[in-house]
Design a protein around this motif. Structure first.
Motif, PDB file in Angstrom:
ATOM      1  N   ASP A 357       0.809  -1.219   0.000  1.00  0.00           N
ATOM      2  CA  ASP A 357       0.000   0.000   0.000  1.00  0.00           C
ATOM      3  C   ASP A 357       0.844   1.273   0.000  1.00  0.00           C
ATOM      4  O   ASP A 357       0.496   2.249  -0.653  1.00  0.00           O
ATOM      5  CB  ASP A 357      -0.937   0.016   1.207  1.00  0.00           C
ATOM      6  CG  ASP A 357      -2.025  -1.049   1.112  1.00  0.00           C
ATOM      7  OD1 ASP A 357      -2.193  -1.611   0.020  1.00  0.00           O
ATOM      8  OD2 ASP A 357      -2.682  -1.311   2.128  1.00  0.00           O
ATOM      9  N   ARG A 361      -5.039   4.272   1.200  1.00  0.00           N
ATOM     10  CA  ARG A 361      -5.559   3.865  -0.100  1.00  0.00           C
ATOM     11  C   ARG A 361      -6.822   4.599  -0.511  1.00  0.00           C
ATOM     12  O   ARG A 361      -7.500   4.175  -1.455  1.00  0.00           O
ATOM     13  CB  ARG A 361      -5.819   2.347  -0.093  1.00  0.00           C
ATOM     14  CG  ARG A 361      -4.572   1.495   0.124  1.00  0.00           C
ATOM     15  CD  ARG A 361      -3.529   1.686  -0.971  1.00  0.00           C
ATOM     16  NE  ARG A 361      -4.093   1.492  -2.289  1.00  0.00           N
ATOM     17  CZ  ARG A 361      -4.355   0.290  -2.810  1.00  0.00           C
ATOM     18  NH1 ARG A 361      -4.096  -0.807  -2.105  1.00  0.00           N
ATOM     19  NH2 ARG A 361      -4.860   0.190  -4.007  1.00  0.00           N
ATOM     20  N   THR A 377     -11.900  -4.366   4.435  1.00  0.00           N
ATOM     21  CA  THR A 377     -12.777  -3.789   3.410  1.00  0.00           C
ATOM     22  C   THR A 377     -14.213  -4.240   3.632  1.00  0.00           C
ATOM     23  O   THR A 377     -15.152  -3.446   3.623  1.00  0.00           O
ATOM     24  CB  THR A 377     -12.287  -4.195   2.012  1.00  0.00           C
ATOM     25  OG1 THR A 377     -10.917  -3.792   1.861  1.00  0.00           O
ATOM     26  CG2 THR A 377     -13.127  -3.523   0.938  1.00  0.00           C
ATOM     27  N   PHE A 389      -6.343  -9.702   0.713  1.00  0.00           N
ATOM     28  CA  PHE A 389      -7.215  -9.110  -0.297  1.00  0.00           C
ATOM     29  C   PHE A 389      -8.542  -8.629   0.300  1.00  0.00           C
ATOM     30  O   PHE A 389      -9.486  -8.344  -0.442  1.00  0.00           O
ATOM     31  CB  PHE A 389      -7.444 -10.091  -1.447  1.00  0.00           C
ATOM     32  CG  PHE A 389      -6.198 -10.377  -2.233  1.00  0.00           C
ATOM     33  CD1 PHE A 389      -5.491  -9.339  -2.833  1.00  0.00           C
ATOM     34  CD2 PHE A 389      -5.708 -11.661  -2.346  1.00  0.00           C
ATOM     35  CE1 PHE A 389      -4.339  -9.582  -3.544  1.00  0.00           C
ATOM     36  CE2 PHE A 389      -4.551 -11.922  -3.053  1.00  0.00           C
ATOM     37  CZ  PHE A 389      -3.856 -10.873  -3.659  1.00  0.00           C
ATOM     38  N   ASN A 390      -8.597  -8.570   1.635  1.00  0.00           N
ATOM     39  CA  ASN A 390      -9.714  -7.909   2.303  1.00  0.00           C
ATOM     40  C   ASN A 390      -9.198  -6.865   3.293  1.00  0.00           C
ATOM     41  O   ASN A 390      -9.921  -6.428   4.172  1.00  0.00           O
ATOM     42  CB  ASN A 390     -10.591  -8.926   3.037  1.00  0.00           C
ATOM     43  CG  ASN A 390     -11.889  -8.312   3.545  1.00  0.00           C
ATOM     44  OD1 ASN A 390     -12.570  -7.587   2.818  1.00  0.00           O
ATOM     45  ND2 ASN A 390     -12.222  -8.566   4.801  1.00  0.00           N
ATOM     46  N   ALA A 392      -6.652  -3.210   3.746  1.00  0.00           N
ATOM     47  CA  ALA A 392      -5.964  -2.089   3.109  1.00  0.00           C
ATOM     48  C   ALA A 392      -5.717  -1.016   4.164  1.00  0.00           C
ATOM     49  O   ALA A 392      -6.468  -0.904   5.137  1.00  0.00           O
ATOM     50  CB  ALA A 392      -6.782  -1.523   1.950  1.00  0.00           C
ATOM     51  N   ARG A 410     -14.702  -1.534  -2.418  1.00  0.00           N
ATOM     52  CA  ARG A 410     -14.578  -2.974  -2.611  1.00  0.00           C
ATOM     53  C   ARG A 410     -13.238  -3.260  -3.270  1.00  0.00           C
ATOM     54  O   ARG A 410     -12.681  -2.403  -3.974  1.00  0.00           O
ATOM     55  CB  ARG A 410     -15.721  -3.533  -3.459  1.00  0.00           C
ATOM     56  CG  ARG A 410     -15.682  -3.126  -4.924  1.00  0.00           C
ATOM     57  CD  ARG A 410     -16.929  -3.590  -5.658  1.00  0.00           C
ATOM     58  NE  ARG A 410     -16.851  -3.315  -7.101  1.00  0.00           N
ATOM     59  CZ  ARG A 410     -16.507  -4.226  -8.004  1.00  0.00           C
ATOM     60  NH1 ARG A 410     -16.221  -5.474  -7.617  1.00  0.00           N
ATOM     61  NH2 ARG A 410     -16.446  -3.931  -9.280  1.00  0.00           N
ATOM     62  N   GLN A 411     -12.703  -4.444  -3.016  1.00  0.00           N
ATOM     63  CA  GLN A 411     -11.457  -4.862  -3.629  1.00  0.00           C
ATOM     64  C   GLN A 411     -11.781  -5.715  -4.849  1.00  0.00           C
ATOM     65  O   GLN A 411     -12.549  -6.670  -4.764  1.00  0.00           O
ATOM     66  CB  GLN A 411     -10.599  -5.640  -2.625  1.00  0.00           C
ATOM     67  CG  GLN A 411     -10.211  -4.812  -1.408  1.00  0.00           C
ATOM     68  CD  GLN A 411      -8.820  -5.170  -0.887  1.00  0.00           C
ATOM     69  OE1 GLN A 411      -7.980  -5.689  -1.612  1.00  0.00           O
ATOM     70  NE2 GLN A 411      -8.583  -4.842   0.375  1.00  0.00           N
ATOM     71  N   GLY A 415      -5.101  -6.227  -5.168  1.00  0.00           N
ATOM     72  CA  GLY A 415      -4.886  -5.066  -4.312  1.00  0.00           C
ATOM     73  C   GLY A 415      -5.515  -3.786  -4.821  1.00  0.00           C
ATOM     74  O   GLY A 415      -5.359  -2.729  -4.204  1.00  0.00           O
ATOM     75  N   LEU A 417      -8.423  -1.153  -5.391  1.00  0.00           N
ATOM     76  CA  LEU A 417      -9.642  -0.759  -4.682  1.00  0.00           C
ATOM     77  C   LEU A 417     -10.526   0.086  -5.583  1.00  0.00           C
ATOM     78  O   LEU A 417     -10.023   0.914  -6.366  1.00  0.00           O
ATOM     79  CB  LEU A 417      -9.312   0.037  -3.414  1.00  0.00           C
ATOM     80  CG  LEU A 417      -9.057  -0.762  -2.122  1.00  0.00           C
ATOM     81  CD1 LEU A 417      -7.850  -1.665  -2.276  1.00  0.00           C
ATOM     82  CD2 LEU A 417      -8.872   0.189  -0.946  1.00  0.00           C
ATOM     83  N   ARG A 428     -11.155   4.418  -9.101  1.00  0.00           N
ATOM     84  CA  ARG A 428     -10.302   3.229  -9.061  1.00  0.00           C
ATOM     85  C   ARG A 428      -8.954   3.608  -8.467  1.00  0.00           C
ATOM     86  O   ARG A 428      -8.253   4.468  -9.004  1.00  0.00           O
ATOM     87  CB  ARG A 428     -10.127   2.664 -10.469  1.00  0.00           C
ATOM     88  CG  ARG A 428      -9.271   1.397 -10.536  1.00  0.00           C
ATOM     89  CD  ARG A 428      -9.077   0.993 -11.987  1.00  0.00           C
ATOM     90  NE  ARG A 428      -8.161  -0.121 -12.131  1.00  0.00           N
ATOM     91  CZ  ARG A 428      -8.522  -1.383 -12.185  1.00  0.00           C
ATOM     92  NH1 ARG A 428      -9.797  -1.700 -12.114  1.00  0.00           N
ATOM     93  NH2 ARG A 428      -7.622  -2.347 -12.330  1.00  0.00           N
TER      94      ARG A 428
END
Length: 462
Positions: A357, A361, A377, A389-390, A392, A410-411, A415, A417, A428
């Motif tokens: 990161d 983010r 997330t 992947f959940n 950040a 949402r992811q 990586g 978002l 994005r």
């Protein structure tokens, strides 16, 4: 970071017509502002070209040619009600953009990048050799398309450093020789103390001041809750008001305390900071560096995440002082971390996410990851898993905004978002592009490299 309009279907039912109308007017204003900026840049460049053309027509050169530019700038300044010095600077900038960076200007016209991107490219590109300017411009456009202007400077600096005829280490030595501290006196009994220091020192100083400031705030809060221990250092005594200083005020006060009450670390009569308390706090600086640079195979700069570039010699000195290393495997296409070889999964996940990161983010935010919070997330209470992947990094401001406003995130994989505003606009947020680029030399692979696998020397992070 890219944005798109979610359209009528994506618009939330709870968005009021007045808010939708206000955003529509703002979008129209942005279009008008963009068109005006493009027209102004072209017109300013035309003024400069006309002045130089008149100077050549009259056979004048050098200072006389500059006089033509000054004359044109003075008249334009009268029209714009600005100073002639400012107008001449804007004319020079406009000619540089159009004449030296035509591809960048065209990308701006097409709204692939913004005016802020153009300004950063020109500023950083001033140190790029003329013969490499075209390559720099094309690569710079690709960098700028990925993020907002405030977050591309590091990657552009690294790009320019690779194209410079001198190594970054050589240029840093020259610049470091000019380090200094200056005072600029202001009004109302205040002055600015400005220090020109190596980046890693400046970043470490700010980090340590922040940690000390937070320790003072925590001590005050604890003493207030416990009834104010009169013997506790830095605690408010009975009847004393609570410490309401902001973090900026605390950092400034602590800096004054350290400078006025401390002594150089080389002073044998005093030594370093006292043990315990605030003196035990040490600065933390997150640095990314390639294995080749660490081993002295090249002099490419490393990256102090959230700060800027660091010369190779300084990084090698820092490397000799650390006891823990994290070997990071980098995807050769996306340049993002995909694996880290530490044993404990929780620690490795945190370190991998910090490396991935780099900063908060939320689109446009530059708060370094070490100053942010790891956010699920999909909320853990709602079934979200504790998985890379959940997760950040979000700063406190944007973490709270995600929780208490109608912004959603949402992811979408890798990586990346996707943020959706209350009005339905989608932003994005791509994985940050590191200023330090790790490459694989396919022309001469090491003899023990496995086919299709990662190279044996991977870039560590410390």
């Amino acid at each position: 970071m890219t944005a798109s309009d979610g359209g009528g279907e994506a618009r939330r039912d709870d968005v009021t017509p007045s808010r939708a109308l206000a955003f529509a007017r703002y979008a129209e204003a942005l279009d008008l502002s963009h068109a005006a900026d493009i027209a102004r840049t072209r017109a300013l460049a035309d003024l400069g070209h006309a002045a130089l053309h008149d100077a050549r027509r009259d056979g004048v050169r050098g200072m006389a040619s500059d006089m033509e530019l000054r004359s044109v700038a003075a008249e334009a300044a009268g029209m714009a009600r600005l100073t002639d010095r400012r107008l001449q600077g804007e004319i020079d900038h406009a000619m540089t953009v159009i004449d030296d960076y035509p591809a960048v200007f065209e990308a701006w016209v097409q709204r692939r990048i913004e005016r802020g991107h153009v300004d950063v490219v020109v500023r950083v590109g001033a140190g790029v050799p003329a013969e490499a300017r075209g390559s720099f411009a094309e690569a710079a456009i690709a960098v700028c398309e990925r993020d907002v202007p405030s977050r591309v400077r590091g990657a552009l600096d690294a790009l320019a450093a690779r194209l410079h005829p001198q190594t970054f280490t050589e240029r840093h030595k020259t610049a470091a020789a000019e380090r200094c501290v200056r005072v600029f006196h202001g009004t109302d009994g205040m002055s600015n103390l400005v220090a020109n220091l190596p980046t890693v020192i400046a970043a470490g100083m700010l980090d340590r001041l922040t940690q000390m400031g937070q320790s003072v705030k925590d001590a005050r809060a604890e003493s207030a809750g416990a009834g104010a221990d009169a013997h506790a250092e830095d605690a408010a005594g009975p009847g004393e008001p609570a410490d309401t200083r902001t973090m900026d005020q605390l950092r400034a006060d602590i800096l004054g305390d350290l400078v006025l009450g401390g002594a150089p670390v080389v002073d044998p009569t005093y030594g370093t900071d006292r043990a315990g308390g605030l003196g035990a706090i040490r600065a933390r600086v997150q640095v990314a560096v390639t294995a080749e640079t660490l081993m002295g195979r090249d002099e490419n700069p490393a990256e102090a995440v959230g700060a800027g570039l660091v010369d190779a010699e300084t990084v090698r000195q820092l490397a000799g002082q650390v006891s823990e290393w994290d070997r990071l495997f980098i995807d050769p296409v996306t340049r993002t971390p995909v694996e880290i070889d530490t044993y404990r999964p929780t620690a490795s996940m945190k370190k991998l996410l910090m490396a991935r990161d780099q900063h908060c983010r939320f689109p446009g935010c530059r708060r370094a990851a070490i100053r942010c919070e790891l956010d699920h997330t999909i909320d853990y209470a709602l079934g979200g898993h504790t998985h890379i992947f959940n997760l950040a990094h979000l700063c406190q401001r944007h973490h709270s905004m995600k929780q208490f406003t109608k912004w959603e995130v949402r992811q979408v994989g890798g990586g990346v978002l996707e943020w959706t505003s209350p009005l339905g606009r989608v932003y994005r947020e791509d994985v940050p592009m590191p200023a330090v680029c790790f490459t694989i030399d396919t022309a001469d692979p090491p003899p023990d490299a496995a086919p299709g696998g990662p190279p044996p020397d991977e870039p560590p992070r410390f």
